[in-house]
Enzyme design. Structure first.
Site, mmCIF file in Angstrom:
data_model
loop_
_atom_site.group_PDB
_atom_site.id
_atom_site.type_symbol
_atom_site.label_atom_id
_atom_site.label_comp_id
_atom_site.label_asym_id
_atom_site.label_seq_id
_atom_site.Cartn_x
_atom_site.Cartn_y
_atom_site.Cartn_z
ATOM 1 N N CYS A 183 0.636 -1.164 -0.055
ATOM 2 C CA CYS A 183 0.015 0.030 0.076
ATOM 3 C C CYS A 183 1.000 1.376 -0.018
ATOM 4 O O CYS A 183 0.380 2.502 -0.438
ATOM 5 C CB CYS A 183 -0.887 -0.110 1.317
ATOM 6 S SG CYS A 183 -1.661 -1.757 1.240
ATOM 7 N N HIS A 216 -3.592 6.660 2.574
ATOM 8 C CA HIS A 216 -3.953 5.364 2.190
ATOM 9 C C HIS A 216 -5.393 5.182 2.556
ATOM 10 O O HIS A 216 -5.593 5.339 3.710
ATOM 11 C CB HIS A 216 -2.854 4.494 2.534
ATOM 12 C CG HIS A 216 -3.311 3.106 2.309
ATOM 13 N ND1 HIS A 216 -3.800 2.659 1.023
ATOM 14 C CD2 HIS A 216 -3.503 1.947 3.083
ATOM 15 C CE1 HIS A 216 -4.128 1.432 1.065
ATOM 16 N NE2 HIS A 216 -3.975 1.096 2.380
ATOM 17 N N ASN A 245 -10.170 -0.428 -0.297
ATOM 18 C CA ASN A 245 -8.746 -0.356 -0.127
ATOM 19 C C ASN A 245 -8.104 -0.900 -1.417
ATOM 20 O O ASN A 245 -8.181 -1.959 -1.694
ATOM 21 C CB ASN A 245 -8.306 -1.101 1.141
ATOM 22 C CG ASN A 245 -6.786 -1.115 1.168
ATOM 23 O OD1 ASN A 245 -6.161 -0.674 0.541
ATOM 24 N ND2 ASN A 245 -6.389 -1.503 2.465
HETATM 25 O O1 UT7 Z 1 -3.539 -1.578 3.613
HETATM 26 C C1 UT7 Z 1 -3.684 -1.938 4.934
HETATM 27 C C2 UT7 Z 1 -4.493 -3.080 4.807
HETATM 28 N N1 UT7 Z 1 -5.325 -3.462 6.076
HETATM 29 C C3 UT7 Z 1 -5.635 -2.218 6.828
HETATM 30 O O2 UT7 Z 1 -5.698 -1.343 6.998
HETATM 31 C C4 UT7 Z 1 -6.631 -3.143 7.976
HETATM 32 C C5 UT7 Z 1 -6.479 -2.511 9.379
HETATM 33 N N2 UT7 Z 1 -7.500 -3.288 10.267
HETATM 34 C C6 UT7 Z 1 -8.736 -3.133 10.381
HETATM 35 O O3 UT7 Z 1 -9.322 -2.222 9.573
HETATM 36 C C7 UT7 Z 1 -9.666 -3.850 11.299
HETATM 37 O O4 UT7 Z 1 -9.067 -4.656 12.089
HETATM 38 C C8 UT7 Z 1 -10.515 -4.755 10.395
HETATM 39 C C9 UT7 Z 1 -11.689 -3.885 9.773
HETATM 40 C C10 UT7 Z 1 -10.144 -5.554 9.298
HETATM 41 C C11 UT7 Z 1 -11.341 -5.725 11.234
HETATM 42 O O5 UT7 Z 1 -12.025 -4.978 12.384
HETATM 43 P P1 UT7 Z 1 -11.982 -5.514 13.868
HETATM 44 O O6 UT7 Z 1 -12.699 -4.473 14.793
HETATM 45 O O7 UT7 Z 1 -10.731 -5.927 14.101
HETATM 46 O O8 UT7 Z 1 -12.586 -6.823 13.842
HETATM 47 P P2 UT7 Z 1 -12.158 -8.513 14.147
HETATM 48 O O9 UT7 Z 1 -11.192 -8.761 13.252
HETATM 49 O O10 UT7 Z 1 -11.633 -8.269 15.674
HETATM 50 O O11 UT7 Z 1 -13.374 -9.158 14.180
HETATM 51 C C12 UT7 Z 1 -14.456 -8.901 15.025
HETATM 52 C C13 UT7 Z 1 -15.711 -9.720 14.956
HETATM 53 C C14 UT7 Z 1 -15.119 -11.265 14.908
HETATM 54 O O12 UT7 Z 1 -16.290 -12.051 15.421
HETATM 55 P P3 UT7 Z 1 -16.237 -12.542 16.712
HETATM 56 O O13 UT7 Z 1 -15.091 -13.277 16.883
HETATM 57 O O14 UT7 Z 1 -16.256 -11.292 17.543
HETATM 58 O O15 UT7 Z 1 -17.725 -13.101 16.980
HETATM 59 C C15 UT7 Z 1 -15.218 -11.453 13.250
HETATM 60 O O16 UT7 Z 1 -15.378 -12.938 12.893
HETATM 61 O O17 UT7 Z 1 -16.172 -9.409 13.360
HETATM 62 C C16 UT7 Z 1 -16.258 -10.807 12.615
HETATM 63 N N3 UT7 Z 1 -16.317 -10.235 11.364
HETATM 64 C C17 UT7 Z 1 -17.030 -10.024 10.454
HETATM 65 N N4 UT7 Z 1 -18.419 -9.951 10.611
HETATM 66 C C18 UT7 Z 1 -19.095 -9.707 9.727
HETATM 67 C C19 UT7 Z 1 -14.774 -10.297 10.848
HETATM 68 N N5 UT7 Z 1 -15.198 -9.966 9.361
HETATM 69 C C20 UT7 Z 1 -16.400 -9.536 9.183
HETATM 70 C C21 UT7 Z 1 -17.272 -9.312 8.416
HETATM 71 N N6 UT7 Z 1 -18.595 -9.433 8.443
HETATM 72 N N7 UT7 Z 1 -16.718 -9.190 6.826
#
Ligand code: UT7
Length: 320
Positions: free
Chosen positions: A111, A247, A277
């Protein structure tokens, strides 16, 4: 002497996919994606390739600059999703647009790739090795997604952005960049394993894997840090900046950076709600939108910052 962007262009994949549409294929919802990321839709490639979108963005940047492809001395494409291991996307763009006199190669800094490539091009021009450069960020991220991994596949989109640079009286003031290889595995996509007559590896490459929370923590720490470093080197403060081009990964990351810099969120234009993204493409697509739709003027001050896999990060201060 400075190096200035005198033309920008972009090209997104044609097919638009809303969160609701995606939820028909992936166990997710518009509510989850919108509230956690700010993304509402993205473009997904059907006919397009990384090369075709990069070439179209390049043509548009050259058209804006009023230059012919035959005049281009250097093409650098930042990408992690090339169409071939070799030839590079840059060499294929060279052939597509007819830039027969250009040096062409790719860089891989995920990125941050566009800003890394911008710095390389700046140095080529400053040393007099080339008179100009076409810098492109282009990605077809949909092809490296694991479409069963809802934590990653909903975040990304496909597109390309380009900038054409020449020597001028004002332009890029400075660029800082860095890499943290020892944290690299928090965002990775493995290529082919060793495979030869002595060892049988898997032939198929892997998909993208991400520890989202680790990447999030890295982004909210490193992005403001490198922006402040670049500003300090330019003898400027956040108040001097008209536009912060970050970004486009997550609206919450952008809000956090705005807060850390004590800068109004209105100074942080965004495309992520409709592009998702796009890795290396996200900064040049945002710059092109500033030029074509948001009325950026010559002399406006722009602070750019990107972060991503590698891990890599970069910031640039530009007098437009
Ligand atoms: O270019 C650089 C690339 N990456 C980034 O910038 C990513 C940086 N990170 C983020 O933006 C965030 O960490 C995410 C948006 C990717 C994820 O958000 P989060 O608040 O860290 O969520 P999480 O991974 O902790 O997941 C929370 C819950 C989980 O369920 P449980 O275990 O709490 O029941 C996941 O299974 O959300 C669930 N989950 C979803 N639910 C519905 C994860 N992805 C999804 C989804 N739809 N797409």
């Amino acid at each position: 002497m400075a190096v200035r962007i005198i033309g920008t262009g972009s090209c997104l994949a044609e097919k638009e996919v809303t969160n609701d549409e995606l939820a028909k294929y992936v166990d997710t919802s518009d509510e989850w994606i919108s509230s956690r990321t700010g993304i509402k839709k993205r473009r997904i490639a059907i006919e397009e390739t990384t090369t075709s979108m990069a070439s179209e963005a390049a043509r548009r940047a050259l058209e804006m600059a009023g230059r012919d492809a035959s005049e281009v001395d250097l093409i650098i494409v930042a990408t992690v999703t090339p169409d071939y291991y070799t030839p590079s996307v840059a060499c294929q763009v060279q052939a597509e647009i007819g830039a027969d006199n250009a040096i062409a190669f790719d860089v891989n800094a995920a990125c941050s790739g566009f800003v890394f490539a911008l710095n390389t091009a700046k140095m080529y021009i400053e040393t007099g090795y080339t008179k100009n450069a076409l810098v492109i960020g282009a990605e077809t991220l949909s092809k490296i997604m694991d479409w069963n991994d809802r934590g990653t596949c909903v975040l990304f989109g496909d597109g390309a952005g380009a900038a054409y640079l020449e020597e001028s009286d004002m332009g890029i003031i400075n660029i800082v960049q860095g890499s943290i290889g020892k944290k690299g595995m928090v965002l990775n996509c493995r290529a082919r394993k060793t495979n030869n007559v002595f060892v049988q590896g898997e032939i198929e490459p892997d998909f993208l894997h991400m520890d989202g929370q680790e990447v999030y923590k890295f982004a909210v720490r490193q992005c403001p840090k490198c922006l402040l470093e670049a500003l300090e080197k330019a003898d400027m403060t956040p108040e001097d900046i008209d536009y912060f081009v970050l970004h486009q990964a997550n609206v919450r990351i952008i809000q956090s950076v705005a807060k850390r810099l004590k800068a109004p969120i209105e100074k942080f234009p965004m495309t992520l709600d409709y592009t998702g993204n796009m890795s290396a493409a996200s900064v040049p697509v945002m710059l092109d939108e500033l030029v074509r739709e948001r009325g950026i003027k010559r002399g406006d001050k722009v602070a750019v910052s990107a972060f991503g896999a590698g891990l890599t990060y970069a910031a640039a201060i530009i007098e437009w």
